[in-house]
Design an enzyme around this catalytic site. Structure first.
Site, PDB file in Angstrom:
ATOM      1  CG  HIS A 249      -1.954   0.592   1.585  1.00 51.91           C
ATOM      2  ND1 HIS A 249      -1.571   2.496   1.373  1.00 51.91           N
ATOM      3  CD2 HIS A 249      -3.127   0.971   0.939  1.00 51.91           C
ATOM      4  CE1 HIS A 249      -2.981   3.032   1.467  1.00 51.91           C
ATOM      5  NE2 HIS A 249      -4.136   1.610   1.395  1.00 51.91           N
ATOM      6  NE  ARG A 269      -3.206   8.030  -1.757  1.00 52.13           N
ATOM      7  CZ  ARG A 269      -2.800   6.399  -2.289  1.00 52.13           C
ATOM      8  NH1 ARG A 269      -3.334   6.908  -3.297  1.00 52.13           N
ATOM      9  NH2 ARG A 269      -3.388   5.398  -1.580  1.00 52.13           N
TER      10      ARG A 269
END
Ligand code: FAD
Length: 625
Positions: A249, A269
């Protein structure tokens, strides 16, 4: 004869995360006596940590969304290596599984007009993640547990016994599966508190044990992710696929050292956060690969407009699939443009008002304040890649979740195929629900089909007990903790985010050495709650899984999704057609063979433009038009 307690069931589900609970609910609803066994506390499965949400093409946030778009996104995210039938079932059934959760009592966040709200995530064309703030996994587990309690109340009404048809065995670790000939006959394990042995006599076992992250040093995974289900399946004769594909990740915490690896959800995000290097540059624009170029914005202005007007602008490159973002961060840090603690900056503070950040990302706000003394409403976070998810797992039939071993089923992160070479965020929670249900159903149908119930051989029980007690028998050997640390360091350094042939060879040398050391390991004390013993048993599994990852990674001579080779940097269409299959040989070593992918069905191929297919498929695989 081994002293133990014995229980008889139709179906035993190993694992109480989303996949295990959904499988158990289904098996019980199909009328099967079902046990749920989990090595952590009930309610403390990994699923509870899921933050961002559950992907399902409900079309609530954008009515253009549908299962075909979700299918396309999933295949693109997995770089076309996915089992296309699993991706199809997943995209088609996820919306029903989310709705169903609300009938069990879940309450997702709402749009202003009262529909289930859906948020953006990397690789998803439309906002698609049903969520509850950034605590979606908690709501999912809470709801599935509530459904289990309601089924137990029904059983009490009918029989006077809450646990007549559905019982949970928590803090209980399964160490071996048992077979009668080729078919599953049960599972053997121990209570973690007392160390006493326990036997489940059952013709069907559903593995739902989650992932393998504890084989790596920097990981978002918690202590129980030691690849038990992967190794149990192999020891029972099942095969694993896609083990070379590990998802790093892009955004784990990098500071302070004690929390390195803890996840920073992609929702940051998705909700507008941007990545910057030490020069203050939004560097992701430099890292959009050719296969995605048409779908991603080229300028900051266009990227920023997309949040308000997604139909007329292209997506920000911060929302590329995870493998792309993780590699980009790695490159920036290597080029000397990293933060003081070796990550990059993730900034949401300059993008959203403080109250919006605390409303949308309460756990992240709390996590950074408590663990790093950083206020994310006022300053950027420092983040870097962390081992997060294994795409590889038990090779299963897409419709029934059955493995090649009769009576053995697998669902959730322990199963392979669905996500290909890279999983899109949010696609795990929906995977658990879709394939957990299918595994419970598959197991029930299998039990109904049996003419005779498989029998457990007493000699197999004795052998499982002897194996479990072996670490107590030797004196003067090493303790498991030091071997575990070295194993994690080796996997991190030598089979990590960027891979090289000589380093993987070196890793395999070290793993062979660990094999010898593990066989001679010593555990002090006795069987009552003894974490050293627990780790010793888990280490066997971590070693097997690590061998699968390293051997398959060495074999695959291309870069794709969660497998990046420094020496073979590009994707290769010939390799896309191949699956690497891991099985155990007679000595317990890992054997890797090649298997051909089943070609995608024509109507599914037609969902893509020919130009896009050309980027992934060989000429003979392309549709004739
Ligand atoms: P788990 O939930 O991990 O359950 C595994 C179970 O197996 C546990 O009960 C464990 O005790 C048991 N077990 C293991 N070995 C044994 C054994 N030997 N004997 C008995 N029991 C055993 N995915 C998304 O889709 N959206 C997200 O927003 C998201 N956020 C995430 C955030 C974090 C921090 C992490 C780590 C992951 C996230 N993921 C997310 C991924 C997702 O949470 C996992 O892939 C998923 O929860 C796995 O579910 P599972 O049911 O397969 O296994």
């Amino acid at each position: 004869m081994t002293e133990l307690e014995r229980h008889t069931y139709d179906v035993v589900v190993i694992g109480a995360g989303g996949a295990g609970l959904r499988a158990a609910i289904e098996a019980r609803e199909q009328g099967k006596r079902t046990a749920i066994v989990c090595k952590s506390l009930f309610g403390k499965a990994h699923t509870v940590m899921a933050e961002g949400g559950c992907a399902a093409a409900m079309g609530n946030a954008n009515s253009n969304d549908n299962w075909q778009v979700h299918y396309r996104d999933t295949m693109r995210g997995g770089k076309f290596l996915n089992n296309w039938r699993m991706a199809e079932l997943h995209a088609q059934e996820a919306p029903d599984r989310v709705w169903e959760l609300e009938t069990y009592g879940a309450l997702f966040d709402r749009t202003p007009d009262g529909r289930i709200s859906q948020r953006n995530f990397g690789g998803h064309t439309y906002p698609r993640l049903a969520h509850v703030g950034d605590r979606t996994g908690l709501e999912l587990i809470r709801t599935l547990q509530q459904k289990i309690v309601s089924l137990q109340q029904e059983d009490f009404e009918a029989t006077g016994d809450y646990e007549a048809n559905l019982k949970v065995y928590a803090e209980c670790t399964v160490t071996e599966l048992l077979k009668d000939g080729d078919a599953i006959s049960g599972a053997f394990g121990y209570w973690r508190e007392s160390g006493r042995f326990i036997l489940f006599d059952a013709p069907a076992v559903v593995l739902a044990t989650g992932g393998v992250g504890k084989s790596f040093k920097v990981t978002s995974n918690s202590w129980e992710y030691t690849g038990d289900g992967h190794a149990l399946a192999m020891r029972a004769g099942a095969t694993l696929i896609n083990m070379e594909f590990i998802q790093f990740h892009p955004t784990g915490m990098v500071w302070p050292p004690s929390v390195k690896g803890i996840l920073v959800t992609e929702s940051v995000r998705g909700d507008g956060g941007v990545l910057k290097n030490s020069e203050g540059k939004r560097f992701m624009f430099e890292y959009v690969p050719d296969v995605f170029r048409e779908q991603y914005a080229e300028t900051e202005d266009e990227a920023d407009r997309w949040y308000k007007d997604p139909d007329n602008n292209r997506r920000p490159p911060e929302l590329l699939p995870r493998d792309e973002v993780a590699r980009a961060i790695n490159s920036e840090v290597k080029a000397g443009r990293g933060t003081p603690h070796g990550g990059v900056f993730l900034d949401v503070s300059s993008r959203l008002p403080a109250e919006e950040i605390t409303r949308r990302l309460p756990s992240m706000h709390h996590q950074f304040k408590e663990l790093a003394d950083v206020d994310i409403t006022a300053e950027p976070m420092e983040v870097g890649p962390t081992c997060h998810y294994v795409m590889g797992g038990v090779e299963v039939d897409p419709d029934t979740a059955s493995s090649v071993v009769p009576g053995l089923f697998a669902a959730g992160e322990v199963a392979g195929g669905m996500h290909g070479s890279n999983r899109l965020g949010g696609n795990s929670l929906s995977d658990l629900l879709v394939f957990g249900r299918r595994a419970g159903m598959g197991a029930a149908v299998y039990v109904d089909s049996l003419q005779e119930r498989p029998k457990i051989d007493e000699a197999d029980i004795d052998a499982a007990a002897t194996e479990a007690l072996a670490p107590f028998e030797l004196e003067g050997g090493e303790n498991p903790y030091s071997i575990h640390q070295e194993l994690q360091q080796s996997m991190n350094d030598l089979v990590g985010i960027i891979r090289k042939e000589e380093e993987m060879e070196q890793a395999l040398g070290r793993l062979a050495e660990f094999r010898g050391r593990i066989a001679k390991m010593t555990v002090e004390g006795h069987r009552q709650f003894n974490p050293g013993w627990h780790l010793a048993l888990d280490l066997r599994n971590m070693l097997t899984v690590s061998e699968c990852v390293a051997k398959a990674a060495l074999r695959r001579q291309e870069s794709r999704g969660g497998h990046t080779r420094d020496d073979y940097p590009g994707m290769n269409a010939e390799w896309r057609k191949k699956l690497l299959v891991c099985a155990l040989d007679a000595d317990g070593g890992v054997n890797v063979t090649e298997e051909q992918q089943i070609p995608m069905r024509e109507d599914l191929l037609e969902l893509f433009e020919l130009d896009e297919l050309k980027k992934y498929l060989t000429d003979e695989e392309l549709p004739a038009k």
